[in-house]
Design a protein around this motif. Structure first.
Motif, PDB file in Angstrom:
ATOM      1  N   SER A  93     -21.404 124.216  23.830  1.00 54.70           N
ATOM      2  CA  SER A  93     -21.062 123.771  22.525  1.00 54.70           C
ATOM      3  C   SER A  93     -22.069 122.405  22.028  1.00 54.70           C
ATOM      4  CB  SER A  93     -19.505 123.077  22.777  1.00 54.70           C
ATOM      5  OG  SER A  93     -19.468 121.987  23.777  1.00 54.70           O
ATOM      6  N   VAL A  94     -22.883 121.926  22.858  1.00 58.02           N
ATOM      7  CA  VAL A  94     -23.557 120.824  22.625  1.00 58.02           C
ATOM      8  C   VAL A  94     -25.112 121.406  22.231  1.00 58.02           C
ATOM      9  CG1 VAL A  94     -24.393 118.676  23.673  1.00 58.02           C
ATOM     10  CG2 VAL A  94     -22.181 119.617  24.119  1.00 58.02           C
ATOM     11  N   GLY A  95     -25.670 121.157  21.435  1.00 55.96           N
ATOM     12  CA  GLY A  95     -27.009 121.393  21.186  1.00 55.96           C
ATOM     13  C   GLY A  95     -27.580 122.252  20.186  1.00 55.96           C
ATOM     14  N   GLY A  96     -26.556 123.131  19.623  1.00 52.22           N
ATOM     15  CA  GLY A  96     -27.000 123.812  18.362  1.00 52.22           C
ATOM     16  C   GLY A  96     -27.566 125.033  18.432  1.00 52.22           C
ATOM     17  N   LYS A  97     -27.536 125.564  19.732  1.00 49.39           N
ATOM     18  CA  LYS A  97     -27.956 127.149  19.902  1.00 49.39           C
ATOM     19  C   LYS A  97     -26.661 127.858  19.621  1.00 49.39           C
ATOM     20  CE  LYS A  97     -31.359 127.096  23.755  1.00 49.39           C
ATOM     21  NZ  LYS A  97     -31.609 127.528  25.058  1.00 49.39           N
ATOM     22  N   THR A  98     -27.045 129.072  18.727  1.00 49.39           N
ATOM     23  CA  THR A  98     -26.049 129.845  18.382  1.00 49.39           C
ATOM     24  C   THR A  98     -26.640 131.306  18.348  1.00 49.39           C
ATOM     25  OG1 THR A  98     -26.555 130.052  15.851  1.00 49.39           O
ATOM     26  CG2 THR A  98     -25.132 128.316  16.712  1.00 49.39           C
ATOM     27  N   GLY A  99     -25.816 132.387  18.389  1.00 51.25           N
ATOM     28  CA  GLY A  99     -26.304 133.808  18.688  1.00 51.25           C
ATOM     29  C   GLY A  99     -25.256 134.670  19.171  1.00 51.25           C
ATOM     30  N   VAL A 100     -25.754 135.942  18.982  1.00 50.56           N
ATOM     31  CA  VAL A 100     -24.954 137.129  19.531  1.00 50.56           C
ATOM     32  C   VAL A 100     -26.156 138.013  20.553  1.00 50.56           C
ATOM     33  CG1 VAL A 100     -23.663 137.313  17.350  1.00 50.56           C
ATOM     34  CG2 VAL A 100     -25.785 138.438  17.403  1.00 50.56           C
TER      35      VAL A 100
END
Length: 366
Positions: A141-148
């Protein structure tokens, strides 16, 4: 879990800085997070396990907004492009404008997919992380890494997209199944193993209390891990250098997750197994001592985490999957290894023969 004052840790990114609140009762503390919603539209992305438990706690905070919810099935296998498409369709039905907000209510799968969907809608709208698992609270949830995930590998499609805030309500851990809770502890250990030997020693001293979910100990562990990660992210937001260290164990672990079709092991379990393999490879390369590997293994086992490669996985298969890792460059393996507890480093051009030998030895000993 209650009677503890919320902690506020800032991820310092200039004008895009945001708070990470950690404490009890935060989901229902609407005054704390409602002001962060800038527009009239909100989409809550959650899953079918979490939403019945915790969506009612935040509904009153959405009063007066035009909002709806989009629910995933539970599990890593549902972190897919198909579900991103469905989330974007939900934003479309909502009529979401550029000042809309996506709220991620759930674990790492929900947070990653919700953040990626927010990054894609109109080239980027706000989102708020409301993690409900230990692993998500201390890491994803911390750090802004998003993805699939893609069939060929984990998190190969994604974007850096920082949240407006992280609301980590530790009351949600009470409903977390034991296996999921222990998987989250792997990410706590990882932070200490990378760069904080004193924290590692603290974890060794408090392993029993952590395994028993003692409230004060859990809160301190979360806060210490988040504080460490917030510092790394502030110094290297898009993983050009130091932030890559946070992937200790991940190249091995992601290969194991992929080989198991995202169902055989949980992410945190893959990280635990991967950390041990990274320590064994470091030892094989003459970078670290056997005592460091043994100390790591003892702590992981004391916290109830697996350290052995699951049965049925082949060394060559895992090595082939490791070649797809995002950290690799110029066709060479680039791994996070260590020189002992608290001294991780990025190592480029790792000899594939040594990696294969490490995998073969670990699988033979399992």
């Amino acid at each position: 879990m209650s009677n503890f004052s919320p902690q506020n840790i800032t991820v310092a990114l200039g004008q895009r800085s945001y708070p990470v609140w950690i404490g009890a009762g935060l989901l229902a503390d609407h005054a704390r997070w409602r002001a962060l919603l800038r527009g009239r539209h909100a989409l809550v992305i959650s899953n079918t396990t979490v939403a019945p438990l915790y969506l009612p706690r935040i509904e009153a905070g959405l009063d007066g907004l035009h909002w709806s919810s989009f629910l995933l099935e539970d599990g890593e296998a549902h972190k897919s492009f198909a579900n991103v498409g469905r989330a974007l369709e939900a934003l479309g039905r909502l009529g979401a404008t550029r000042d809309a907000c996506v709220i991620a209510l759930g674990g790492g799968v929900v947070g990653d997919l919700a953040g990626f969907s927010a990054a894609c809608w109109m080239r980027g709208i706000d989102f708020i992380q409301m993690p409900t698992t230990l692993l998500a609270m201390v890491d994803s949830s911390v750090g802004g890494k998003t993805g699939v995930n893609l069939p060929v590998g984990k998190n190969l499609a994604g974007a850096f997209h920082q949240p407006r805030a992280v609301i980590a309500d530790i009351d949600t851990l009470a409903s977390l199944p034991e296996r999921e809770y222990r998987a989250g502890l792997a990410e706590v250990v990882k932070g200490a193993a990378i760069g904080d030997e004193a924290f590692f020693a603290w974890l060794e001293q408090h392993a029993d209390a952590l395994a028993a979910r003692d409230s004060g100990t859990v809160l301190e562990a979360i806060a210490r891990k988040v504080q460490y990660k917030a510092g790394v992210v502030a110094r290297d937001e898009t993983e050009q250098g130091e932030r890559a260290l946070l992937n200790l164990g991940h190249t091995f672990g992601h290969a194991i997750e992929t080989a198991g079709h995202y169902t055989a092991v949980l992410h945190g379990e893959g990280v635990a197994i991967g950390m041990r393999l990274a320590a064994q490879l470091s030892e094989r390369l003459g970078m670290s001592a056997p005592a460091d590997t043994a100390r790591l293994q003892r702590l992981l086992e004391k916290l109830g985490l697996p350290v052995a490669v699951p049965p049925g996985m082949e060394p060559a298969q895992l090595l082939a999957l490791m070649r797809l890792d995002k950290k690799n460059s110029a066709g060479q393996l680039r791994l996070i290894l260590w020189r002992g507890i608290g001294r991780a480093e990025i190592v480029a051009g790792v000899d594939e023969a040594a990696v294969l030998a490490t995998l073969e030895a670990a699988i033979a000993a399992a």
